[in-house]
Scaffold this motif. Structure first.
Motif, PDB file in Angstrom:
ATOM      1  N   MET A  11       0.830  -1.191   0.000  1.00  0.00           N
ATOM      2  CA  MET A  11       0.000   0.000   0.000  1.00  0.00           C
ATOM      3  C   MET A  11       0.868   1.246   0.000  1.00  0.00           C
ATOM      4  O   MET A  11       0.446   2.285  -0.425  1.00  0.00           O
ATOM      5  CB  MET A  11      -0.927  -0.106   1.203  1.00  0.00           C
ATOM      6  N   SER A  12       2.056   1.159   0.438  1.00  0.00           N
ATOM      7  CA  SER A  12       2.910   2.312   0.663  1.00  0.00           C
ATOM      8  C   SER A  12       2.838   3.336  -0.455  1.00  0.00           C
ATOM      9  O   SER A  12       3.153   3.043  -1.600  1.00  0.00           O
ATOM     10  CB  SER A  12       4.348   1.844   0.858  1.00  0.00           C
ATOM     11  N   GLY A  13       2.387   4.535  -0.108  1.00  0.00           N
ATOM     12  CA  GLY A  13       2.354   5.629  -1.058  1.00  0.00           C
ATOM     13  C   GLY A  13       1.127   5.687  -1.943  1.00  0.00           C
ATOM     14  O   GLY A  13       0.945   6.658  -2.660  1.00  0.00           O
ATOM     15  N   ARG A  14       0.276   4.687  -1.953  1.00  0.00           N
ATOM     16  CA  ARG A  14      -0.898   4.680  -2.820  1.00  0.00           C
ATOM     17  C   ARG A  14      -1.840   5.808  -2.441  1.00  0.00           C
ATOM     18  O   ARG A  14      -2.066   6.100  -1.274  1.00  0.00           O
ATOM     19  CB  ARG A  14      -1.630   3.345  -2.702  1.00  0.00           C
ATOM     20  N   LEU A  15      -2.392   6.454  -3.460  1.00  0.00           N
ATOM     21  CA  LEU A  15      -3.349   7.536  -3.218  1.00  0.00           C
ATOM     22  C   LEU A  15      -4.615   7.001  -2.566  1.00  0.00           C
ATOM     23  O   LEU A  15      -5.052   5.888  -2.840  1.00  0.00           O
ATOM     24  CB  LEU A  15      -3.697   8.220  -4.538  1.00  0.00           C
ATOM     25  N   ILE A  16      -5.209   7.819  -1.750  1.00  0.00           N
ATOM     26  CA  ILE A  16      -6.464   7.467  -1.099  1.00  0.00           C
ATOM     27  C   ILE A  16      -7.613   7.959  -1.976  1.00  0.00           C
ATOM     28  O   ILE A  16      -7.509   9.002  -2.605  1.00  0.00           O
ATOM     29  CB  ILE A  16      -6.509   8.020   0.341  1.00  0.00           C
ATOM     30  N   ALA A  17      -8.668   7.183  -2.058  1.00  0.00           N
ATOM     31  CA  ALA A  17      -9.802   7.506  -2.926  1.00  0.00           C
ATOM     32  C   ALA A  17     -11.054   7.702  -2.087  1.00  0.00           C
ATOM     33  O   ALA A  17     -11.332   6.915  -1.184  1.00  0.00           O
ATOM     34  CB  ALA A  17     -10.020   6.382  -3.935  1.00  0.00           C
ATOM     35  N   ARG A  18     -11.810   8.736  -2.411  1.00  0.00           N
ATOM     36  CA  ARG A  18     -12.963   9.053  -1.551  1.00  0.00           C
ATOM     37  C   ARG A  18     -14.033   7.965  -1.546  1.00  0.00           C
ATOM     38  O   ARG A  18     -14.752   7.824  -0.570  1.00  0.00           O
ATOM     39  CB  ARG A  18     -13.537  10.411  -1.889  1.00  0.00           C
ATOM     40  N   ASP A  19     -14.139   7.164  -2.601  1.00  0.00           N
ATOM     41  CA  ASP A  19     -15.152   6.106  -2.616  1.00  0.00           C
ATOM     42  C   ASP A  19     -14.700   4.849  -1.877  1.00  0.00           C
ATOM     43  O   ASP A  19     -15.473   3.916  -1.702  1.00  0.00           O
ATOM     44  CB  ASP A  19     -15.557   5.759  -4.050  1.00  0.00           C
ATOM     45  N   ARG A  20     -13.451   4.848  -1.418  1.00  0.00           N
ATOM     46  CA  ARG A  20     -12.925   3.696  -0.682  1.00  0.00           C
ATOM     47  C   ARG A  20     -12.526   4.052   0.740  1.00  0.00           C
ATOM     48  O   ARG A  20     -12.180   3.182   1.527  1.00  0.00           O
ATOM     49  CB  ARG A  20     -11.704   3.127  -1.409  1.00  0.00           C
ATOM     50  N   ALA A  21     -12.543   5.344   1.073  1.00  0.00           N
ATOM     51  CA  ALA A  21     -11.989   5.818   2.340  1.00  0.00           C
ATOM     52  C   ALA A  21     -13.054   6.084   3.399  1.00  0.00           C
ATOM     53  O   ALA A  21     -14.199   6.414   3.087  1.00  0.00           O
ATOM     54  CB  ALA A  21     -11.191   7.098   2.098  1.00  0.00           C
ATOM     55  N   ALA A  22     -12.617   5.969   4.646  1.00  0.00           N
ATOM     56  CA  ALA A  22     -13.393   6.400   5.810  1.00  0.00           C
ATOM     57  C   ALA A  22     -12.447   7.212   6.691  1.00  0.00           C
ATOM     58  O   ALA A  22     -11.235   6.984   6.698  1.00  0.00           O
ATOM     59  CB  ALA A  22     -13.932   5.206   6.590  1.00  0.00           C
ATOM     60  N   LEU A  23     -13.000   8.157   7.407  1.00  0.00           N
ATOM     61  CA  LEU A  23     -12.248   8.940   8.385  1.00  0.00           C
ATOM     62  C   LEU A  23     -12.575   8.401   9.770  1.00  0.00           C
ATOM     63  O   LEU A  23     -13.754   8.325  10.141  1.00  0.00           O
ATOM     64  CB  LEU A  23     -12.620  10.421   8.295  1.00  0.00           C
ATOM     65  N   VAL A  24     -11.548   8.027  10.526  1.00  0.00           N
ATOM     66  CA  VAL A  24     -11.733   7.552  11.890  1.00  0.00           C
ATOM     67  C   VAL A  24     -11.142   8.601  12.830  1.00  0.00           C
ATOM     68  O   VAL A  24      -9.945   8.875  12.795  1.00  0.00           O
ATOM     69  CB  VAL A  24     -11.077   6.172  12.114  1.00  0.00           C
ATOM     70  N   VAL A  25     -12.011   9.184  13.656  1.00  0.00           N
ATOM     71  CA  VAL A  25     -11.624  10.194  14.641  1.00  0.00           C
ATOM     72  C   VAL A  25     -11.574   9.492  15.994  1.00  0.00           C
ATOM     73  O   VAL A  25     -12.609   9.077  16.516  1.00  0.00           O
ATOM     74  CB  VAL A  25     -12.629  11.365  14.670  1.00  0.00           C
ATOM     75  N   VAL A  26     -10.379   9.375  16.546  1.00  0.00           N
ATOM     76  CA  VAL A  26     -10.174   8.582  17.756  1.00  0.00           C
ATOM     77  C   VAL A  26     -10.114   9.479  18.996  1.00  0.00           C
ATOM     78  O   VAL A  26      -9.187  10.279  19.154  1.00  0.00           O
ATOM     79  CB  VAL A  26      -8.875   7.748  17.641  1.00  0.00           C
ATOM     80  N   ASP A  27     -11.126   9.380  19.836  1.00  0.00           N
ATOM     81  CA  ASP A  27     -11.093   9.871  21.223  1.00  0.00           C
ATOM     82  C   ASP A  27     -10.714  11.339  21.402  1.00  0.00           C
ATOM     83  O   ASP A  27      -9.976  11.683  22.326  1.00  0.00           O
ATOM     84  CB  ASP A  27     -10.150   9.006  22.067  1.00  0.00           C
ATOM     85  N   VAL A  28     -11.228  12.211  20.572  1.00  0.00           N
ATOM     86  CA  VAL A  28     -10.969  13.649  20.741  1.00  0.00           C
ATOM     87  C   VAL A  28     -12.043  14.185  21.689  1.00  0.00           C
ATOM     88  O   VAL A  28     -13.004  14.816  21.288  1.00  0.00           O
ATOM     89  CB  VAL A  28     -10.943  14.394  19.389  1.00  0.00           C
ATOM     90  N   GLN A  29     -11.866  13.859  22.967  1.00  0.00           N
ATOM     91  CA  GLN A  29     -12.883  14.080  23.986  1.00  0.00           C
ATOM     92  C   GLN A  29     -12.508  15.197  24.943  1.00  0.00           C
ATOM     93  O   GLN A  29     -11.328  15.467  25.181  1.00  0.00           O
ATOM     94  CB  GLN A  29     -13.086  12.781  24.765  1.00  0.00           C
ATOM     95  N   ASP A  30     -13.528  15.804  25.512  1.00  0.00           N
ATOM     96  CA  ASP A  30     -13.323  16.905  26.447  1.00  0.00           C
ATOM     97  C   ASP A  30     -12.420  16.525  27.615  1.00  0.00           C
ATOM     98  O   ASP A  30     -11.713  17.375  28.154  1.00  0.00           O
ATOM     99  CB  ASP A  30     -14.663  17.419  26.966  1.00  0.00           C
TER     100      ASP A  30
END
Length: 177
Positions: free
Chosen positions: A1-20
């Motif tokens: 995978m190294s360096g492969r472009l990310i594609a919006r139809d294959r990607a998800a954003l994971v936001v980890v524990d950005v809590q108060d």
């Protein structure tokens, strides 16, 4: 995978524990702001968002400045790796952008589990923090050596746009400026 472009139809954003509960960290404001830029950009580009919350009873909920949309999947967890949490689901996506807190614990363990599952992982370094700078640096170094691609908010959002001049590009440009 190294360096492969990310594609919006294959990607998800994971936001980890950005809590108060992590607000006392020196880097919290910057990390939360950068995560908010990612969330906003993901919304413009149609990339689904999954947000995790580590023991929200004690560490509270995701900080409001992250700007989670109503349809974002929220996963409460007590395990460090979000992948091991009940209800964690990438909805068939095989590429992940990951941001959040802490680089050397929950972000790292989540990214490493995803890599083990064959998911392409990009760690958004300017949207990742830890309580201590050395822990952050060691965590990012470990993820880089494990095969995650290190990137930035601006780089990944423009990568997802693919080209300039589109309505999405113009909207994302306002997010990154």
């Amino acid at each position: 995978m190294s360096g492969r472009l990310i594609a919006r139809d294959r990607a998800a954003l994971v936001v980890v524990d950005v809590q108060d509960g992590f607000r006392s960290y020196d880097t919290f404001a910057d990390v939360a702001r950068q995560c908010g830029r990612l969330v906003k950009g993901a919304g413009i580009l149609g990339v689904p968002v999954v947000a995790t919350e580590q023991y929200p009873k004690g560490l509270q909920r995701t900080a409001p400045e992250v700007g989670l949309p109503e349809d974002a999947a929220r996963v409460e967890k007590s395990v460090f790796s979000a992948v091991r949490a009940e209800g964690f689901d990438l909805a068939g996506r095989d590429q992940v952008l990951i941001c959040g807190i802490e680089a050397h614990v929950c972000v790292a363990q989540t990214a490493l589990d995803l890599l083990d599952q064959g998911v392409a992982v990009q760690v958004v370094t300017d949207a990742v923090g830890s309580r201590h700078a050395n822990d952050r640096e060691v965590g990012l170094h470990r993820l880089d050596r494990a095969g995650a691609v290190l990137t930035t908010v601006e780089a990944v959002l423009l990568e997802l746009c693919e080209r300039a001049g589109t309505p999405e590009f113009k909207a994302v440009q306002k997010v990154i400026l």
